[in-house]
Design a protein around this motif. Structure first.
Motif, short mmCIF file in Angstrom:
data_model
loop_
_atom_site.label_atom_id
_atom_site.label_comp_id
_atom_site.label_asym_id
_atom_site.label_seq_id
_atom_site.Cartn_x
_atom_site.Cartn_y
_atom_site.Cartn_z
N LYS A 94 -22.60 -26.08 15.05
CA LYS A 94 -22.96 -25.04 14.07
C LYS A 94 -22.39 -23.69 14.49
O LYS A 94 -21.94 -22.90 13.65
N ILE A 109 -24.45 -18.13 7.83
CA ILE A 109 -25.69 -18.84 8.12
C ILE A 109 -25.84 -20.11 7.28
O ILE A 109 -26.05 -21.21 7.83
N PRO A 110 -25.74 -20.05 5.94
CA PRO A 110 -25.86 -21.29 5.16
C PRO A 110 -24.70 -22.26 5.39
O PRO A 110 -24.89 -23.48 5.36
N THR A 115 -30.90 -21.47 10.46
CA THR A 115 -31.98 -20.73 9.84
C THR A 115 -32.22 -19.47 10.67
O THR A 115 -31.88 -19.43 11.86
N GLU A 117 -34.94 -16.06 11.64
CA GLU A 117 -36.32 -15.61 11.67
C GLU A 117 -36.33 -14.15 12.11
O GLU A 117 -35.37 -13.68 12.73
N VAL A 127 -31.34 -16.17 15.28
CA VAL A 127 -31.14 -17.56 14.87
C VAL A 127 -32.29 -18.39 15.42
O VAL A 127 -32.52 -18.43 16.64
N ALA A 128 -33.02 -19.06 14.53
CA ALA A 128 -34.21 -19.80 14.94
C ALA A 128 -33.89 -20.93 15.90
O ALA A 128 -34.70 -21.30 16.75
N GLU A 129 -32.71 -21.52 15.78
CA GLU A 129 -32.34 -22.65 16.63
C GLU A 129 -31.93 -22.24 18.04
O GLU A 129 -31.80 -23.10 18.93
#
Length: 204
Positions: A94, A109-110, A115, A117, A127-129
């Motif tokens: 990603k 992002i998409p 995702t 936050e 980045v949440a990941e």
């Protein structure tokens, strides 16, 4: 030992040689936000921590081929805020997708399937990941010619995935579980799982 005089090489060849030997380089997946609220995410391997008290990080940013600034540069200049999202092995594909050239105002992002936050102290989201996020404000920008600049950021907050905090009091982090990746030459990467320990002579 073979020596290369960089004055005899093209800029492209000198860069190729430099990136092939200065390895592994940690990767900063930098999130910023523009005036319209669009979140930009871009990876940079010319990145490192450079100071403490206060804690500082540095980013090496390059302009687009036509000489115009990339969204990361523009957004940091305008808002003075950015997040360095540390990249682990699970994020690698990603992260790589975020290097896709997109028109100004279009978010990676998409496209990458990430995702986001809210950050703790600044407007750009994290980045949440990501296992770790460094929330930064711009301290200094050094312009190196027309196409390159160095951004020094002061780290305001560090967020670490709960499972990686082994000892909150002593601030011990699970470096194996962190599983960060580093950039090598060409299209090669390395992980941080192959480690060894070596004590400093002063015992620290």
């Amino acid at each position: 030992m073979k020596s290369f005089n960089l004055a005899d090489l093209s800029a492209t060849d000198a860069y190729k040689l430099l990136r092939n030997v200065v390895t592994p380089r940690p990767i900063a997946l930098v999130t910023t936000i523009d005036e319209a609220g669009v979140v930009n995410a871009a990876p940079f391997s010319f990145f490192n921590a450079i100071a403490f008290d206060p804690c500082m990080v540095v980013l090496g940013l390059e302009a687009r081929p036509d000489g115009s600034p990339k969204d990361t540069s523009r957004n940091i200049r305008d808002s003075r805020e950015f997040v360095v999202n540390i990249v682990d092995r699970a994020m690698a594909e990603k992260m790589n997708a975020c290097s896709t050239p997109l028109p100004h105002g279009e978010s990676e992002i998409p496209l990458a399937g990430f995702t986001v936050e809210p950050s703790e102290t600044i407007r750009p989201p994290r980045v949440a990941e990501a296992p770790v996020a460094l929330e930064c404000t711009r301290h200094t920008t050094l312009e190196l010619g027309n196409r390159r600049e160095i951004v020094v950021g002061e780290v305001r907050s560090i967020s670490v995935r709960d499972a990686l905090v082994l000892d909150e009091e002593k601030l011990h982090i699970d470096h194996i579980g962190l599983d960060t990746i580093g950039r090598l030459g060409a299209n090669f990467y390395a992980t941080s799982r192959d480690t060894f320990e070596m004590k400093r002579p002063d015992g620290r």
